[in-house]
Design a protein around this motif. Structure first.
Motif, PDB file in Angstrom:
ATOM      1  N   ALA A  73       0.814  -1.207   0.000  1.00  0.00           N
ATOM      2  CA  ALA A  73       0.000   0.000   0.000  1.00  0.00           C
ATOM      3  C   ALA A  73       0.849   1.259   0.000  1.00  0.00           C
ATOM      4  O   ALA A  73       0.368   2.346  -0.312  1.00  0.00           O
ATOM      5  CB  ALA A  73      -0.931  -0.001   1.220  1.00  0.00           C
ATOM      6  N   ASP A  74       2.104   1.132   0.359  1.00  0.00           N
ATOM      7  CA  ASP A  74       3.006   2.282   0.389  1.00  0.00           C
ATOM      8  C   ASP A  74       3.562   2.503  -1.015  1.00  0.00           C
ATOM      9  O   ASP A  74       4.324   1.679  -1.522  1.00  0.00           O
ATOM     10  CB  ASP A  74       4.152   2.026   1.365  1.00  0.00           C
ATOM     11  CG  ASP A  74       5.091   3.218   1.492  1.00  0.00           C
ATOM     12  OD1 ASP A  74       4.956   4.163   0.685  1.00  0.00           O
ATOM     13  OD2 ASP A  74       5.957   3.194   2.382  1.00  0.00           O
ATOM     14  N   PRO A  75       3.197   3.607  -1.696  1.00  0.00           N
ATOM     15  CA  PRO A  75       3.634   3.797  -3.087  1.00  0.00           C
ATOM     16  C   PRO A  75       5.125   3.990  -3.232  1.00  0.00           C
ATOM     17  O   PRO A  75       5.662   3.906  -4.330  1.00  0.00           O
ATOM     18  CB  PRO A  75       2.876   5.059  -3.523  1.00  0.00           C
ATOM     19  CG  PRO A  75       2.564   5.781  -2.253  1.00  0.00           C
ATOM     20  CD  PRO A  75       2.360   4.711  -1.215  1.00  0.00           C
ATOM     21  N   SER A  76       5.841   4.234  -2.124  1.00  0.00           N
ATOM     22  CA  SER A  76       7.295   4.429  -2.211  1.00  0.00           C
ATOM     23  C   SER A  76       8.064   3.154  -1.927  1.00  0.00           C
ATOM     24  O   SER A  76       9.279   3.110  -2.120  1.00  0.00           O
ATOM     25  CB  SER A  76       7.740   5.520  -1.230  1.00  0.00           C
ATOM     26  OG  SER A  76       7.531   5.094   0.107  1.00  0.00           O
ATOM     27  N   ASP A  77       7.382   2.097  -1.507  1.00  0.00           N
ATOM     28  CA  ASP A  77       8.062   0.860  -1.134  1.00  0.00           C
ATOM     29  C   ASP A  77       8.659   0.181  -2.366  1.00  0.00           C
ATOM     30  O   ASP A  77       7.984  -0.046  -3.362  1.00  0.00           O
ATOM     31  CB  ASP A  77       7.073  -0.088  -0.452  1.00  0.00           C
ATOM     32  CG  ASP A  77       7.769  -1.279   0.182  1.00  0.00           C
ATOM     33  OD1 ASP A  77       8.863  -1.090   0.742  1.00  0.00           O
ATOM     34  OD2 ASP A  77       7.217  -2.383   0.121  1.00  0.00           O
ATOM     35  N   GLY A  78       9.935  -0.148  -2.304  1.00  0.00           N
ATOM     36  CA  GLY A  78      10.609  -0.818  -3.412  1.00  0.00           C
ATOM     37  C   GLY A  78      11.012   0.108  -4.540  1.00  0.00           C
ATOM     38  O   GLY A  78      11.457  -0.354  -5.587  1.00  0.00           O
ATOM     39  N   VAL A  79      10.858   1.415  -4.339  1.00  0.00           N
ATOM     40  CA  VAL A  79      11.174   2.394  -5.378  1.00  0.00           C
ATOM     41  C   VAL A  79      12.513   3.050  -5.063  1.00  0.00           C
ATOM     42  O   VAL A  79      12.785   3.405  -3.912  1.00  0.00           O
ATOM     43  CB  VAL A  79      10.070   3.473  -5.467  1.00  0.00           C
ATOM     44  CG1 VAL A  79      10.479   4.586  -6.425  1.00  0.00           C
ATOM     45  CG2 VAL A  79       8.760   2.840  -5.914  1.00  0.00           C
ATOM     46  N   TYR A  80      13.350   3.218  -6.094  1.00  0.00           N
ATOM     47  CA  TYR A  80      14.642   3.868  -5.954  1.00  0.00           C
ATOM     48  C   TYR A  80      14.628   5.112  -6.843  1.00  0.00           C
ATOM     49  O   TYR A  80      14.859   5.032  -8.048  1.00  0.00           O
ATOM     50  CB  TYR A  80      15.756   2.885  -6.341  1.00  0.00           C
ATOM     51  CG  TYR A  80      15.652   1.660  -5.464  1.00  0.00           C
ATOM     52  CD1 TYR A  80      16.237   1.637  -4.205  1.00  0.00           C
ATOM     53  CD2 TYR A  80      14.885   0.573  -5.870  1.00  0.00           C
ATOM     54  CE1 TYR A  80      16.078   0.537  -3.380  1.00  0.00           C
ATOM     55  CE2 TYR A  80      14.723  -0.528  -5.039  1.00  0.00           C
ATOM     56  CZ  TYR A  80      15.319  -0.537  -3.797  1.00  0.00           C
ATOM     57  OH  TYR A  80      15.151  -1.617  -2.970  1.00  0.00           O
ATOM     58  N   PRO A  81      14.287   6.269  -6.265  1.00  0.00           N
ATOM     59  CA  PRO A  81      14.066   7.484  -7.060  1.00  0.00           C
ATOM     60  C   PRO A  81      15.217   7.827  -7.988  1.00  0.00           C
ATOM     61  O   PRO A  81      15.010   8.387  -9.068  1.00  0.00           O
ATOM     62  CB  PRO A  81      13.857   8.571  -5.993  1.00  0.00           C
ATOM     63  CG  PRO A  81      13.357   7.828  -4.801  1.00  0.00           C
ATOM     64  CD  PRO A  81      14.071   6.505  -4.819  1.00  0.00           C
ATOM     65  N   GLU A  82      16.457   7.488  -7.577  1.00  0.00           N
ATOM     66  CA  GLU A  82      17.600   7.816  -8.426  1.00  0.00           C
ATOM     67  C   GLU A  82      17.552   7.084  -9.768  1.00  0.00           C
ATOM     68  O   GLU A  82      18.174   7.508 -10.740  1.00  0.00           O
ATOM     69  CB  GLU A  82      18.915   7.503  -7.704  1.00  0.00           C
ATOM     70  CG  GLU A  82      19.074   6.062  -7.256  1.00  0.00           C
ATOM     71  CD  GLU A  82      18.536   5.804  -5.855  1.00  0.00           C
ATOM     72  OE1 GLU A  82      19.097   4.924  -5.178  1.00  0.00           O
ATOM     73  OE2 GLU A  82      17.571   6.474  -5.461  1.00  0.00           O
ATOM     74  N   LEU A  83      16.790   5.969  -9.831  1.00  0.00           N
ATOM     75  CA  LEU A  83      16.684   5.227 -11.085  1.00  0.00           C
ATOM     76  C   LEU A  83      15.658   5.836 -12.031  1.00  0.00           C
ATOM     77  O   LEU A  83      15.564   5.426 -13.195  1.00  0.00           O
ATOM     78  CB  LEU A  83      16.326   3.768 -10.810  1.00  0.00           C
ATOM     79  CG  LEU A  83      17.360   2.963 -10.015  1.00  0.00           C
ATOM     80  CD1 LEU A  83      16.898   1.524  -9.847  1.00  0.00           C
ATOM     81  CD2 LEU A  83      18.721   3.022 -10.674  1.00  0.00           C
ATOM     82  N   GLU A  84      14.871   6.792 -11.557  1.00  0.00           N
ATOM     83  CA  GLU A  84      13.895   7.433 -12.437  1.00  0.00           C
ATOM     84  C   GLU A  84      14.583   8.155 -13.589  1.00  0.00           C
ATOM     85  O   GLU A  84      13.982   8.396 -14.638  1.00  0.00           O
ATOM     86  CB  GLU A  84      13.004   8.387 -11.649  1.00  0.00           C
ATOM     87  CG  GLU A  84      12.046   7.665 -10.699  1.00  0.00           C
ATOM     88  CD  GLU A  84      11.016   8.605 -10.091  1.00  0.00           C
ATOM     89  OE1 GLU A  84      10.514   9.474 -10.825  1.00  0.00           O
ATOM     90  OE2 GLU A  84      10.731   8.474  -8.886  1.00  0.00           O
TER      91      GLU A  84
END
Length: 271
Positions: A73-84
């Motif tokens: 449910a956490d939209p930031s979980d598993g996300v690595y912003p630097e890879l955007e």
């Protein structure tokens, strides 16, 4: 080079003779240092983790999914912003679908000889286009990531050449049609696919497919995929979140909606 396709993982893999090719020194030097941590994580996720995606669904609809693909449910979980920053968002990119300023970008690293890439192209991608690309929420950026030898490389260059005449996605559809990869991707077959895709100037297509520009485009895409540690296809980044294998539609839907919610500063699904 020996290759294998795993029925339990939803991805096609090669058995490399050595280590995966790293990014070139010039590419590495041009990236901000902050990306290194995200790349290391992505390499672990895309290159080393065992996936169980695309298992047959059990009665009641519960299918298999990988640890990487589980969406919380956490939209930031598993996300690595630097890879955007791997998303190019180039309005002139002929190997992309959707608005350059869409809130969510799905990057696909794929090979035309990959059976699971074909499964994604036929079973999942059209639904994503209809539901999210057409609505302006999603942009899909293709990366040629040939890992199965000379025919894979030739098909990748041919797809780029078709794109120079505005027919990449039509070529993509023809190359991933049922039974297409079993016919191989020799020179005559690629010309036939280009004709089927509606490429208007086949002589130009043939020249473009052999050009230095085509080889450079494929090399750049490959280098980006290898820098992430990808050694199997299909592999994906969705707003900085690595996902591997032809995951179920629900996984992509939940991931895209979580990413869209995060981009809008809203709680993710189920919160």
């Amino acid at each position: 080079m020996p290759t294998s396709t795993s029925k339990s993982t939803g991805k096609s893999t090669r058995k490399p003779a050595g280590k995966a090719r790293p990014a070139s020194p010039s590419t590495s030097k041009s990236r901000p240092v902050v990306i290194v941590a995200g790349v290391a994580v992505a390499a672990a996720l895309l290159g080393l983790v065992s996936y169980t995606a695309t298992k047959p669904q059990a009665p009641g609809g519960s299918g298999g999914s990988s640890a990487v693909a589980e969406v919380t449910a956490d939209p930031s979980d598993g996300v690595y912003p630097e890879l955007e920053s791997y998303a190019r968002r180039d309005p002139g990119d002929r190997l992309a679908l959707g608005r350059a300023d869409a809130p969510v970008v799905l990057i696909e690293y794929a090979d035309f000889k990959c059976g699971y890439c074909g499964k994604f192209a036929r079973d999942t991608e059209p639904a994503l286009v209809k539901k999210y690309v057409d609505a302006g929420t999603l942009r899909i950026e293709w990366r040629n990531f040939p890992i199965f030898g000379e025919e894979s490389e030739a098909a990748a260059r041919a797809s780029w050449a078709a794109g120079q005449q505005g027919q990449f996605w039509e070529f993509h559809k023809a190359a991933y049609a049922p039974g297409a990869k079993e016919k191989g991707f020799g020179e005559q077959r690629l010309t036939a696919l280009a004709k089927e895709a509606g490429v208007p100037d086949l002589a130009r297509f043939a020249r473009d497919a052999q050009s230095a520009a085509a080889r450079e485009s494929v090399r750049r895409d490959q280098e980006q995929g290898y820098s992430l540690g990808a050694t199997s296809t299909p592999s994906f980044l969705i707003n900085g979140r690595p996902i591997a294998g032809a995951q179920p539609m629900e996984t992509f839907q939940e991931t895209i909606e979580a990413a869209a919610a995060a981009a809008a500063g809203k709680p993710g699904p189920g919160r």
